[in-house]
Scaffold this active site. Structure first.
Site, PDB file in Angstrom:
ATOM      1  N   ALA A   1      -2.788  -5.569  -7.452  1.00 57.67           N
ATOM      2  CA  ALA A   1      -2.447  -6.756  -6.670  1.00 57.67           C
ATOM      3  C   ALA A   1      -2.316  -6.304  -5.219  1.00 57.67           C
ATOM      4  CB  ALA A   1      -1.139  -7.337  -7.184  1.00 57.67           C
TER       5      ALA A   1
ATOM      6  N   GLY B   1      -2.646  -4.340 -11.203  1.00 54.20           N
ATOM      7  CA  GLY B   1      -3.344  -5.578 -11.581  1.00 54.20           C
ATOM      8  C   GLY B   1      -4.807  -5.349 -11.932  1.00 54.20           C
TER       9      GLY B   1
ATOM     10  N   GLU C   1      -4.797  -4.227 -15.419  1.00 57.07           N
ATOM     11  CA  GLU C   1      -4.434  -5.391 -16.230  1.00 57.07           C
ATOM     12  C   GLU C   1      -5.627  -6.339 -16.386  1.00 57.07           C
ATOM     13  OE1 GLU C   1      -0.922  -5.879 -13.613  1.00 57.07           O
ATOM     14  OE2 GLU C   1       0.204  -6.072 -15.473  1.00 57.07           O
TER      15      GLU C   1
ATOM     16  N   GLU D   1       3.122   0.532 -10.932  1.00 56.42           N
ATOM     17  CA  GLU D   1       4.084  -0.419 -10.353  1.00 56.42           C
ATOM     18  C   GLU D   1       5.503   0.111 -10.195  1.00 56.42           C
ATOM     19  OE1 GLU D   1       1.695  -1.275 -12.458  1.00 56.42           O
ATOM     20  OE2 GLU D   1       0.923  -3.271 -12.011  1.00 56.42           O
TER      21      GLU D   1
HETATM   22  N1  CO8 Z   1      -3.151  -3.716  -2.009  1.00 63.72           N
HETATM   23  C1  CO8 Z   1      -3.503  -3.858  -0.710  1.00 63.72           C
HETATM   24  N2  CO8 Z   1      -4.302  -2.998  -0.065  1.00 63.72           N
HETATM   25  C2  CO8 Z   1      -4.736  -1.924  -0.750  1.00 63.72           C
HETATM   26  C3  CO8 Z   1      -4.397  -1.702  -2.085  1.00 63.72           C
HETATM   27  C4  CO8 Z   1      -3.570  -2.658  -2.727  1.00 63.72           C
HETATM   28  N3  CO8 Z   1      -3.226  -2.567  -4.023  1.00 63.72           N
HETATM   29  N4  CO8 Z   1      -4.966  -0.548  -2.494  1.00 63.72           N
HETATM   30  C5  CO8 Z   1      -5.644  -0.073  -1.436  1.00 63.72           C
HETATM   31  N5  CO8 Z   1      -5.516  -0.903  -0.388  1.00 63.72           N
HETATM   32  C6  CO8 Z   1      -6.090  -0.738   0.961  1.00 63.72           C
HETATM   33  C7  CO8 Z   1      -5.374   0.347   1.742  1.00 63.72           C
HETATM   34  O1  CO8 Z   1      -4.183  -0.167   2.312  1.00 63.72           O
HETATM   35  C8  CO8 Z   1      -6.420   0.722   2.756  1.00 63.72           C
HETATM   36  O2  CO8 Z   1      -6.430  -0.255   3.762  1.00 63.72           O
HETATM   37  P1  CO8 Z   1      -6.586   0.196   5.322  1.00 63.72           P
HETATM   38  O3  CO8 Z   1      -7.940   0.855   5.392  1.00 63.72           O
HETATM   39  O4  CO8 Z   1      -6.512  -1.101   6.060  1.00 63.72           O
HETATM   40  O5  CO8 Z   1      -5.459   1.150   5.605  1.00 63.72           O
HETATM   41  C9  CO8 Z   1      -7.727   0.554   1.974  1.00 63.72           C
HETATM   42  O6  CO8 Z   1      -7.421  -0.281   0.866  1.00 63.72           O
HETATM   43  C10 CO8 Z   1      -8.252   1.888   1.458  1.00 63.72           C
HETATM   44  O7  CO8 Z   1      -7.203   2.491   0.713  1.00 63.72           O
HETATM   45  P2  CO8 Z   1      -6.727   4.002   0.961  1.00 63.72           P
HETATM   46  O8  CO8 Z   1      -6.966   4.397   2.363  1.00 63.72           O
HETATM   47  O9  CO8 Z   1      -5.329   4.116   0.449  1.00 63.72           O
HETATM   48  O10 CO8 Z   1      -7.750   4.772   0.019  1.00 63.72           O
HETATM   49  P3  CO8 Z   1      -7.514   6.188  -0.694  1.00 63.72           P
HETATM   50  O11 CO8 Z   1      -8.840   6.578  -1.250  1.00 63.72           O
HETATM   51  O12 CO8 Z   1      -6.810   7.133   0.209  1.00 63.72           O
HETATM   52  O13 CO8 Z   1      -6.503   5.870  -1.913  1.00 63.72           O
HETATM   53  C11 CO8 Z   1      -5.693   4.626  -3.810  1.00 63.72           C
HETATM   54  C12 CO8 Z   1      -6.923   5.037  -2.956  1.00 63.72           C
HETATM   55  C13 CO8 Z   1      -5.126   5.841  -4.501  1.00 63.72           C
HETATM   56  C14 CO8 Z   1      -6.192   3.613  -4.829  1.00 63.72           C
HETATM   57  C15 CO8 Z   1      -4.626   4.006  -2.879  1.00 63.72           C
HETATM   58  O14 CO8 Z   1      -5.246   3.017  -2.059  1.00 63.72           O
HETATM   59  C16 CO8 Z   1      -3.497   3.342  -3.622  1.00 63.72           C
HETATM   60  O15 CO8 Z   1      -2.620   4.015  -4.133  1.00 63.72           O
HETATM   61  N6  CO8 Z   1      -3.515   1.992  -3.675  1.00 63.72           N
HETATM   62  C17 CO8 Z   1      -2.443   1.230  -4.304  1.00 63.72           C
HETATM   63  C18 CO8 Z   1      -2.519   1.313  -5.810  1.00 63.72           C
HETATM   64  C19 CO8 Z   1      -1.360   0.575  -6.425  1.00 63.72           C
HETATM   65  O16 CO8 Z   1      -0.197   0.928  -6.294  1.00 63.72           O
HETATM   66  N7  CO8 Z   1      -1.706  -0.513  -7.156  1.00 63.72           N
HETATM   67  C20 CO8 Z   1      -0.728  -1.321  -7.857  1.00 63.72           C
HETATM   68  C21 CO8 Z   1      -0.290  -2.444  -7.000  1.00 63.72           C
HETATM   69  S1  CO8 Z   1       1.025  -3.375  -7.736  1.00 63.72           S
HETATM   70  C22 CO8 Z   1       0.261  -4.380  -8.843  1.00 63.72           C
HETATM   71  O17 CO8 Z   1      -0.908  -4.336  -9.038  1.00 63.72           O
HETATM   72  C23 CO8 Z   1       1.169  -5.330  -9.557  1.00 63.72           C
HETATM   73  C24 CO8 Z   1       0.398  -6.354 -10.411  1.00 63.72           C
HETATM   74  C25 CO8 Z   1       1.294  -7.447 -10.877  1.00 63.72           C
HETATM   75  C26 CO8 Z   1       1.718  -8.348  -9.733  1.00 63.72           C
HETATM   76  C27 CO8 Z   1       2.720  -9.352 -10.137  1.00 63.72           C
HETATM   77  C28 CO8 Z   1       3.105 -10.206  -8.946  1.00 63.72           C
HETATM   78  C29 CO8 Z   1       4.445 -10.809  -8.984  1.00 63.72           C
END
Ligand code: CO8
Length: 258
Positions: free
Chosen positions: A64, A109, A112, A132
Protein backbone atom coordinates in the site's frame (compact mmCIF):
# COMPACT_ATOMS: atom_id res chain seq x y z
CA UNK A 1 -12.21 3.19 -20.07
CA UNK A 2 -8.84 4.86 -19.55
CA UNK A 3 -6.85 4.35 -16.38
CA UNK A 4 -3.90 6.25 -14.98
CA UNK A 5 -2.25 3.68 -12.73
CA UNK A 6 -3.21 0.36 -14.24
CA UNK A 7 -3.35 -1.23 -17.69
CA UNK A 8 -5.92 -3.77 -18.76
CA UNK A 9 -5.05 -5.63 -21.95
CA UNK A 10 -6.99 -8.36 -23.70
CA UNK A 11 -5.41 -11.03 -25.85
CA UNK A 12 -8.29 -13.22 -26.97
CA UNK A 13 -9.72 -14.86 -23.86
CA UNK A 14 -6.77 -13.90 -21.64
CA UNK A 15 -6.74 -10.52 -19.89
CA UNK A 16 -3.64 -9.04 -18.27
CA UNK A 17 -4.09 -6.44 -15.57
CA UNK A 18 -0.87 -4.56 -14.84
CA UNK A 19 -0.48 -2.34 -11.81
CA UNK A 20 1.52 0.41 -13.46
CA UNK A 21 3.01 3.09 -11.20
CA UNK A 22 6.66 2.04 -11.55
CA UNK A 23 8.01 5.29 -10.04
CA UNK A 24 6.43 4.27 -6.71
CA UNK A 25 7.13 0.57 -7.31
CA UNK A 26 3.43 0.15 -8.16
CA UNK A 27 2.35 1.00 -4.60
CA UNK A 28 -1.40 0.84 -4.11
CA UNK A 29 -2.86 4.24 -3.38
CA UNK A 30 -6.59 4.97 -3.27
CA UNK A 31 -6.82 5.79 -6.96
CA UNK A 32 -4.96 2.65 -8.01
CA UNK A 33 -7.18 0.42 -5.89
CA UNK A 34 -10.29 2.10 -7.29
CA UNK A 35 -9.05 1.64 -10.84
CA UNK A 36 -8.16 -1.97 -10.05
CA UNK A 37 -11.67 -2.61 -8.75
CA UNK A 38 -13.26 -0.95 -11.80
CA UNK A 39 -11.06 -2.98 -14.16
CA UNK A 40 -11.98 -6.27 -12.49
CA UNK A 41 -15.67 -5.30 -12.64
CA UNK A 42 -15.34 -4.50 -16.33
CA UNK A 43 -14.28 -8.03 -17.33
CA UNK A 44 -16.83 -9.64 -19.59
CA UNK A 45 -17.82 -13.24 -20.20
CA UNK A 46 -15.31 -13.40 -23.08
CA UNK A 47 -12.42 -13.23 -20.58
CA UNK A 48 -11.55 -16.73 -19.43
CA UNK A 49 -8.28 -16.18 -17.50
CA UNK A 50 -6.92 -13.09 -15.72
CA UNK A 51 -3.19 -12.52 -15.18
CA UNK A 52 -2.21 -9.84 -12.64
CA UNK A 53 1.30 -8.38 -12.80
CA UNK A 54 3.36 -5.27 -12.10
CA UNK A 55 4.72 -2.64 -14.51
CA UNK A 56 8.43 -1.77 -14.78
CA UNK A 57 11.46 -3.86 -13.97
CA UNK A 58 11.52 -3.95 -10.18
CA UNK A 59 8.18 -4.55 -8.59
CA UNK A 60 4.98 -6.51 -8.70
CA UNK A 61 3.53 -4.20 -6.04
CA UNK A 62 5.67 -2.84 -3.16
CA UNK A 63 2.66 -2.50 -0.87
CA UNK A 64 0.00 0.00 0.00
CA UNK A 65 1.19 3.56 -0.60
CA UNK A 66 3.01 4.46 2.60
CA UNK A 67 3.13 8.20 1.81
CA UNK A 68 -0.65 8.28 1.40
CA UNK A 69 -1.26 6.00 4.39
CA UNK A 70 0.95 8.00 6.74
CA UNK A 71 -1.60 10.85 6.77
CA UNK A 72 -4.62 8.68 7.60
CA UNK A 73 -6.52 8.81 10.87
CA UNK A 74 -8.47 5.79 12.09
CA UNK A 75 -11.74 6.43 10.16
CA UNK A 76 -9.91 6.88 6.85
CA UNK A 77 -7.72 3.87 7.60
CA UNK A 78 -10.89 1.81 8.05
CA UNK A 79 -12.17 3.06 4.68
CA UNK A 80 -8.86 2.36 2.98
CA UNK A 81 -8.70 -1.16 4.42
CA UNK A 82 -12.32 -1.71 3.37
CA UNK A 83 -11.51 -0.62 -0.20
CA UNK A 84 -8.58 -3.04 -0.38
CA UNK A 85 -10.62 -5.89 1.08
CA UNK A 86 -13.51 -5.17 -1.31
CA UNK A 87 -11.23 -5.02 -4.36
CA UNK A 88 -9.39 -8.23 -3.46
CA UNK A 89 -12.62 -10.04 -2.54
CA UNK A 90 -14.00 -9.07 -5.94
CA UNK A 91 -10.90 -10.53 -7.59
CA UNK A 92 -11.25 -13.69 -5.51
CA UNK A 93 -14.93 -14.03 -6.39
CA UNK A 94 -14.27 -14.22 -10.14
CA UNK A 95 -15.35 -17.57 -11.55
CA UNK A 96 -12.36 -17.65 -13.93
CA UNK A 97 -8.77 -18.65 -13.02
CA UNK A 98 -6.63 -15.75 -11.81
CA UNK A 99 -2.84 -15.92 -11.91
CA UNK A 100 -0.41 -13.62 -10.11
CA UNK A 101 2.76 -13.11 -12.17
CA UNK A 102 5.06 -11.79 -9.44
CA UNK A 103 7.82 -10.07 -11.35
CA UNK A 104 9.62 -8.33 -8.46
CA UNK A 105 8.84 -6.97 -4.99
CA UNK A 106 5.49 -8.24 -3.67
CA UNK A 107 5.41 -6.69 -0.23
CA UNK A 108 2.57 -5.88 2.13
CA UNK A 109 -0.51 -5.10 0.06
CA UNK A 110 1.34 -6.46 -3.00
CA UNK A 111 1.81 -9.85 -1.39
CA UNK A 112 -1.83 -9.68 -0.29
CA UNK A 113 -2.89 -8.99 -3.88
CA UNK A 114 -0.94 -12.01 -5.10
CA UNK A 115 -2.53 -14.12 -2.35
CA UNK A 116 -6.00 -13.14 -3.58
CA UNK A 117 -5.23 -14.79 -6.94
CA UNK A 118 -5.76 -18.53 -7.47
CA UNK A 119 -2.02 -19.14 -7.70
CA UNK A 120 1.31 -17.39 -7.93
CA UNK A 121 4.19 -17.81 -10.37
CA UNK A 122 7.28 -15.74 -9.59
CA UNK A 123 10.36 -14.53 -11.38
CA UNK A 124 13.79 -15.40 -9.97
CA UNK A 125 14.17 -11.83 -8.75
CA UNK A 126 10.86 -11.72 -6.86
CA UNK A 127 10.85 -10.98 -3.16
CA UNK A 128 7.76 -11.51 -1.08
CA UNK A 129 6.85 -10.52 2.44
CA UNK A 130 4.52 -8.78 4.84
CA UNK A 131 6.69 -6.05 6.41
CA UNK A 132 3.80 -4.15 8.05
CA UNK A 133 4.83 -4.71 11.67
CA UNK A 134 7.99 -2.73 10.87
CA UNK A 135 5.69 0.21 10.13
CA UNK A 136 3.78 -0.26 13.35
CA UNK A 137 0.70 -1.83 11.73
CA UNK A 138 -0.41 -5.29 10.61
CA UNK A 139 -1.32 -6.57 7.14
CA UNK A 140 -4.61 -4.87 6.29
CA UNK A 141 -5.71 -6.30 2.94
CA UNK A 142 -6.29 -9.91 4.02
CA UNK A 143 -2.68 -11.03 4.49
CA UNK A 144 -2.99 -12.45 7.99
CA UNK A 145 -5.85 -14.67 6.84
CA UNK A 146 -4.95 -15.62 3.26
CA UNK A 147 -1.26 -16.22 4.02
CA UNK A 148 -2.25 -18.46 6.94
CA UNK A 149 -4.55 -20.47 4.69
CA UNK A 150 -1.80 -20.69 2.05
CA UNK A 151 1.20 -21.73 4.16
CA UNK A 152 -0.15 -22.63 7.61
CA UNK A 153 -0.18 -20.76 10.90
CA UNK A 154 3.42 -21.17 12.00
CA UNK A 155 4.95 -20.01 8.68
CA UNK A 156 2.45 -17.16 8.43
CA UNK A 157 3.27 -16.04 11.97
CA UNK A 158 7.00 -16.28 11.26
CA UNK A 159 6.65 -14.09 8.17
CA UNK A 160 4.28 -11.59 9.81
CA UNK A 161 6.19 -11.29 13.10
CA UNK A 162 9.63 -10.90 11.46
CA UNK A 163 8.37 -8.83 8.51
CA UNK A 164 11.13 -10.62 6.58
CA UNK A 165 11.37 -10.62 2.81
CA UNK A 166 11.84 -14.05 1.28
CA UNK A 167 13.14 -14.79 -2.18
CA UNK A 168 11.24 -16.71 -4.83
CA UNK A 169 12.99 -20.01 -4.11
CA UNK A 170 12.07 -19.85 -0.42
CA UNK A 171 8.51 -18.81 -1.33
CA UNK A 172 8.29 -21.91 -3.52
CA UNK A 173 9.71 -24.09 -0.77
CA UNK A 174 6.95 -23.03 1.64
CA UNK A 175 4.22 -23.43 -0.97
CA UNK A 176 3.45 -19.76 -1.44
CA UNK A 177 4.66 -19.74 -5.04
CA UNK A 178 4.04 -22.59 -7.47
CA UNK A 179 6.97 -22.12 -9.86
CA UNK A 180 9.98 -19.84 -10.22
CA UNK A 181 10.89 -18.67 -13.72
CA UNK A 182 13.69 -16.58 -15.22
CA UNK A 183 12.42 -12.97 -15.34
CA UNK A 184 12.12 -12.94 -19.12
CA UNK A 185 10.00 -16.10 -19.17
CA UNK A 186 7.50 -15.34 -16.42
CA UNK A 187 4.68 -13.85 -18.49
CA UNK A 188 5.13 -16.38 -21.30
CA UNK A 189 4.85 -19.16 -18.71
CA UNK A 190 1.65 -17.65 -17.27
CA UNK A 191 0.22 -17.31 -20.77
CA UNK A 192 1.05 -20.92 -21.62
CA UNK A 193 -0.74 -22.08 -18.46
CA UNK A 194 -3.68 -19.83 -19.39
CA UNK A 195 -3.72 -21.32 -22.91
CA UNK A 196 -4.07 -24.81 -21.44
CA UNK A 197 -6.92 -23.72 -19.21
CA UNK A 198 -8.94 -22.00 -21.92
CA UNK A 199 -9.06 -25.23 -23.92
CA UNK A 200 -11.14 -26.77 -21.13
CA UNK A 201 -14.80 -26.34 -20.28
CA UNK A 202 -15.36 -22.91 -18.72
CA UNK A 203 -18.40 -24.05 -16.77
CA UNK A 204 -16.45 -26.99 -15.38
CA UNK A 205 -13.55 -24.75 -14.33
CA UNK A 206 -15.95 -22.29 -12.68
CA UNK A 207 -17.64 -25.14 -10.82
CA UNK A 208 -14.31 -26.66 -9.75
CA UNK A 209 -13.13 -23.26 -8.48
CA UNK A 210 -16.38 -22.71 -6.57
CA UNK A 211 -16.35 -26.08 -4.82
CA UNK A 212 -12.63 -25.84 -3.98
CA UNK A 213 -13.14 -22.37 -2.47
CA UNK A 214 -16.40 -23.14 -0.68
CA UNK A 215 -15.14 -26.51 0.53
CA UNK A 216 -11.86 -25.20 1.94
CA UNK A 217 -13.43 -23.97 5.18
CA UNK A 218 -15.81 -26.93 5.64
CA UNK A 219 -15.31 -30.39 7.06
CA UNK A 220 -14.58 -33.10 4.49
CA UNK A 221 -18.11 -34.55 4.50
CA UNK A 222 -19.77 -31.21 3.76
CA UNK A 223 -17.06 -30.31 1.26
CA UNK A 224 -17.51 -33.57 -0.63
CA UNK A 225 -21.26 -32.89 -0.76
CA UNK A 226 -20.45 -29.66 -2.58
CA UNK A 227 -18.35 -31.62 -5.07
CA UNK A 228 -21.10 -34.18 -5.68
CA UNK A 229 -23.66 -31.43 -6.27
CA UNK A 230 -21.33 -29.51 -8.57
CA UNK A 231 -20.48 -32.65 -10.53
CA UNK A 232 -24.13 -33.60 -11.02
CA UNK A 233 -25.18 -30.06 -11.98
CA UNK A 234 -22.78 -30.05 -14.93
CA UNK A 235 -24.69 -32.91 -16.55
CA UNK A 236 -27.12 -31.54 -19.09
CA UNK A 237 -24.93 -28.51 -19.81
CA UNK A 238 -23.87 -27.91 -23.41
CA UNK A 239 -20.23 -28.10 -22.27
CA UNK A 240 -20.68 -31.55 -20.70
CA UNK A 241 -22.44 -32.89 -23.80
CA UNK A 242 -19.88 -31.36 -26.14
CA UNK A 243 -16.86 -32.45 -24.03
CA UNK A 244 -17.90 -36.09 -23.95
CA UNK A 245 -19.17 -36.15 -27.55
CA UNK A 246 -15.88 -34.64 -28.79
CA UNK A 247 -13.90 -37.28 -26.90
CA UNK A 248 -15.94 -40.09 -28.46
CA UNK A 249 -15.61 -38.52 -31.92
CA UNK A 250 -11.83 -38.12 -31.37
CA UNK A 251 -11.82 -34.35 -32.01
CA UNK A 252 -11.08 -31.26 -29.86
CA UNK A 253 -14.13 -29.98 -27.96
CA UNK A 254 -15.62 -26.61 -28.79
CA UNK A 255 -16.94 -25.24 -25.50
CA UNK A 256 -19.38 -22.37 -25.17
CA UNK A 257 -19.52 -22.06 -21.39
CA UNK A 258 -23.23 -22.97 -21.36
N1 CO8 B 1 4.54 3.20 -0.80
C1 CO8 B 1 4.90 4.38 -1.36
N2 CO8 B 1 6.02 4.54 -2.07
C2 CO8 B 1 6.84 3.47 -2.20
C3 CO8 B 1 6.54 2.23 -1.64
C4 CO8 B 1 5.32 2.11 -0.91
N3 CO8 B 1 4.91 0.95 -0.37
N4 CO8 B 1 7.53 1.37 -1.92
C5 CO8 B 1 8.43 2.06 -2.64
N5 CO8 B 1 8.01 3.32 -2.82
C6 CO8 B 1 8.70 4.40 -3.55
C7 CO8 B 1 9.89 4.92 -2.77
O1 CO8 B 1 9.47 5.85 -1.79
C8 CO8 B 1 10.73 5.53 -3.86
O2 CO8 B 1 10.17 6.77 -4.20
P1 CO8 B 1 11.15 8.04 -4.49
O3 CO8 B 1 11.96 7.63 -5.70
O4 CO8 B 1 10.20 9.16 -4.77
O5 CO8 B 1 12.00 8.22 -3.26
C9 CO8 B 1 10.46 4.60 -5.05
O6 CO8 B 1 9.26 3.90 -4.74
C10 CO8 B 1 11.58 3.59 -5.24
O7 CO8 B 1 11.75 2.92 -4.00
P2 CO8 B 1 13.18 2.75 -3.30
O8 CO8 B 1 14.07 3.88 -3.66
O9 CO8 B 1 12.94 2.52 -1.84
O10 CO8 B 1 13.70 1.43 -4.01
P3 CO8 B 1 14.73 0.36 -3.42
O11 CO8 B 1 15.06 -0.54 -4.56
O12 CO8 B 1 15.84 1.03 -2.70
O13 CO8 B 1 13.89 -0.46 -2.32
C11 CO8 B 1 11.97 -1.66 -1.48
C12 CO8 B 1 12.80 -1.24 -2.73
C13 CO8 B 1 12.79 -2.57 -0.61
C14 CO8 B 1 10.74 -2.37 -2.01
C15 CO8 B 1 11.59 -0.38 -0.70
O14 CO8 B 1 11.03 0.57 -1.60
C16 CO8 B 1 10.57 -0.63 0.39
O15 CO8 B 1 10.91 -1.15 1.44
N6 CO8 B 1 9.30 -0.25 0.13
C17 CO8 B 1 8.24 -0.38 1.12
C18 CO8 B 1 7.80 -1.81 1.28
C19 CO8 B 1 6.76 -1.91 2.37
O16 CO8 B 1 6.99 -1.67 3.54
N7 CO8 B 1 5.54 -2.31 1.94
C20 CO8 B 1 4.42 -2.50 2.84
C21 CO8 B 1 3.63 -1.26 2.94
S1 CO8 B 1 2.34 -1.38 4.15
C22 CO8 B 1 1.12 -2.24 3.38
O17 CO8 B 1 1.23 -2.66 2.28
C23 CO8 B 1 -0.13 -2.41 4.20
C24 CO8 B 1 -1.28 -3.03 3.38
C25 CO8 B 1 -2.57 -2.93 4.12
C26 CO8 B 1 -3.06 -1.49 4.20
C27 CO8 B 1 -4.26 -1.35 5.05
C28 CO8 B 1 -4.68 0.11 5.10
C29 CO8 B 1 -5.42 0.53 6.29
Amino acid sequence: MTYENIRLEHDGAVATLTIDRPKALNALNNKTLQEFEAAVKSLGADTRVLIVTGGGEKAFVAGADIAEMSALEEPQAREFAALGHRAFALLESLSIPTIAAVNGFALGGGCELALACDFIYASEKAQLGLPEVGLGVIPGFGGTQRLTRAVGRARAKELVFTGARIDAAKAKEIGLVLEVLPAGELLAHCRSIAAKMIKNGPLAIATAKRVIEQGADKDLGEANTLERQGFAELFGSDDQREGMKAFLEKRPAVFTGK
